[in-house]
Scaffold this motif. Structure first.
Motif, PDB file in Angstrom:
ATOM      1  N   ARG A   1       0.839  -1.203   0.000  1.00  0.00           N
ATOM      2  CA  ARG A   1       0.000   0.000   0.000  1.00  0.00           C
ATOM      3  C   ARG A   1       0.867   1.242   0.000  1.00  0.00           C
ATOM      4  NH1 ARG A   1      -5.479  -1.488   1.044  1.00  0.00           N
ATOM      5  NH2 ARG A   1      -5.445  -3.681   0.484  1.00  0.00           N
ATOM      6  N   SER A   2       0.393   2.263  -0.669  1.00  0.00           N
ATOM      7  CA  SER A   2       1.144   3.521  -0.704  1.00  0.00           C
ATOM      8  C   SER A   2       0.487   4.559   0.202  1.00  0.00           C
ATOM      9  CB  SER A   2       1.243   4.046  -2.135  1.00  0.00           C
ATOM     10  OG  SER A   2      -0.043   4.285  -2.646  1.00  0.00           O
ATOM     11  N   VAL A   3      -0.153   4.084   1.262  1.00  0.00           N
ATOM     12  CA  VAL A   3      -0.787   4.984   2.220  1.00  0.00           C
ATOM     13  C   VAL A   3      -0.110   4.824   3.570  1.00  0.00           C
ATOM     14  CG1 VAL A   3      -3.016   5.001   1.038  1.00  0.00           C
ATOM     15  CG2 VAL A   3      -2.575   3.286   2.788  1.00  0.00           C
ATOM     16  N   HIS A   4      -0.476   5.693   4.482  1.00  0.00           N
ATOM     17  CA  HIS A   4       0.066   5.655   5.842  1.00  0.00           C
ATOM     18  C   HIS A   4      -0.822   4.728   6.658  1.00  0.00           C
ATOM     19  CE1 HIS A   4       1.231   9.378   3.893  1.00  0.00           C
ATOM     20  NE2 HIS A   4       2.324   9.339   4.646  1.00  0.00           N
ATOM     21  N   LEU A   5      -0.277   3.591   7.059  1.00  0.00           N
ATOM     22  CA  LEU A   5      -1.067   2.555   7.722  1.00  0.00           C
ATOM     23  C   LEU A   5      -0.831   2.518   9.223  1.00  0.00           C
ATOM     24  CD1 LEU A   5      -0.409  -0.317   5.156  1.00  0.00           C
ATOM     25  CD2 LEU A   5      -2.543   0.953   5.428  1.00  0.00           C
ATOM     26  N   SER A   6      -1.907   2.290   9.960  1.00  0.00           N
ATOM     27  CA  SER A   6      -1.800   2.071  11.402  1.00  0.00           C
ATOM     28  C   SER A   6      -1.517   0.591  11.642  1.00  0.00           C
ATOM     29  CB  SER A   6      -3.109   2.464  12.090  1.00  0.00           C
ATOM     30  OG  SER A   6      -4.139   1.554  11.727  1.00  0.00           O
TER      31      SER A   6
END
Length: 155
Positions: free
Chosen positions: A36-41
């Motif tokens: 994923r190219s998002v900021h993950l928790s």
């Protein structure tokens, strides 16, 4: 987003240097994180990794993300919501800033040469040279009812 192959190579080299072994759980977590190219928790990484490895636990994700940070594969980010988020580590010469919507929680990454230059000027005026920084701006959707990111809100 950083090159997944480069991140995998960096992780493998770090693990060899520390005498650590690759495991199916670590592989599932790395794959979930790097896909994923998002900021993950941690919670989001856990859900994604459990798609590949259903019995995976939160503590394993936590420990593995700490390993990825120590290996220089992941970077921890705090955006003021009380949750640590992770993003792929960048090459040393790369840099980006963040703009976060408080309405839909979307995190936009951006680069702006004018902002970078202005920061350098301000630092120089005070006798400093910038060696690192993080810029986070918060905003709100101008038209929340038609926000394209609203459907992708974090739960």
């Amino acid at each position: 987003m950083a090159d997944v192959e480069m991140l995998a190579d960096r992780l493998a080299a770090y693990m060899r240097s520390k005498g650590l072994k690759s495991t199916r759980q670590r592989d599932a977590i790395f794959e979930a994180f790097s896909s994923r190219s998002v900021h993950l928790s941690l919670d989001e990484i856990l859900v994604l990794a459990q798609e590949r490895f259903p019995g995976l636990g939160y503590a394993t994700v936590y420990r593995t993300m700490k390993l990825l940070v120590d290996a220089g594969v992941a970077e921890e980010r705090q955006f003021g919501d009380g949750q640590t988020r992770y993003e792929a580590a960048e090459a040393d010469e790369e840099h980006h800033d963040h703009l976060i919507c408080r309405t839909c929680d979307h995190i936009f990454e951006f680069e702006d040469d004018a902002i970078e230059e202005r920061q350098a000027v301000i630092a120089k005026q005070r006798g400093l040279r910038i060696v690192a920084h993080r810029l986070v701006l918060w905003g709100e959707c101008e038209n929340p009812s038609s926000c394209e990111h609203r459907d992708n809100m974090r739960s």
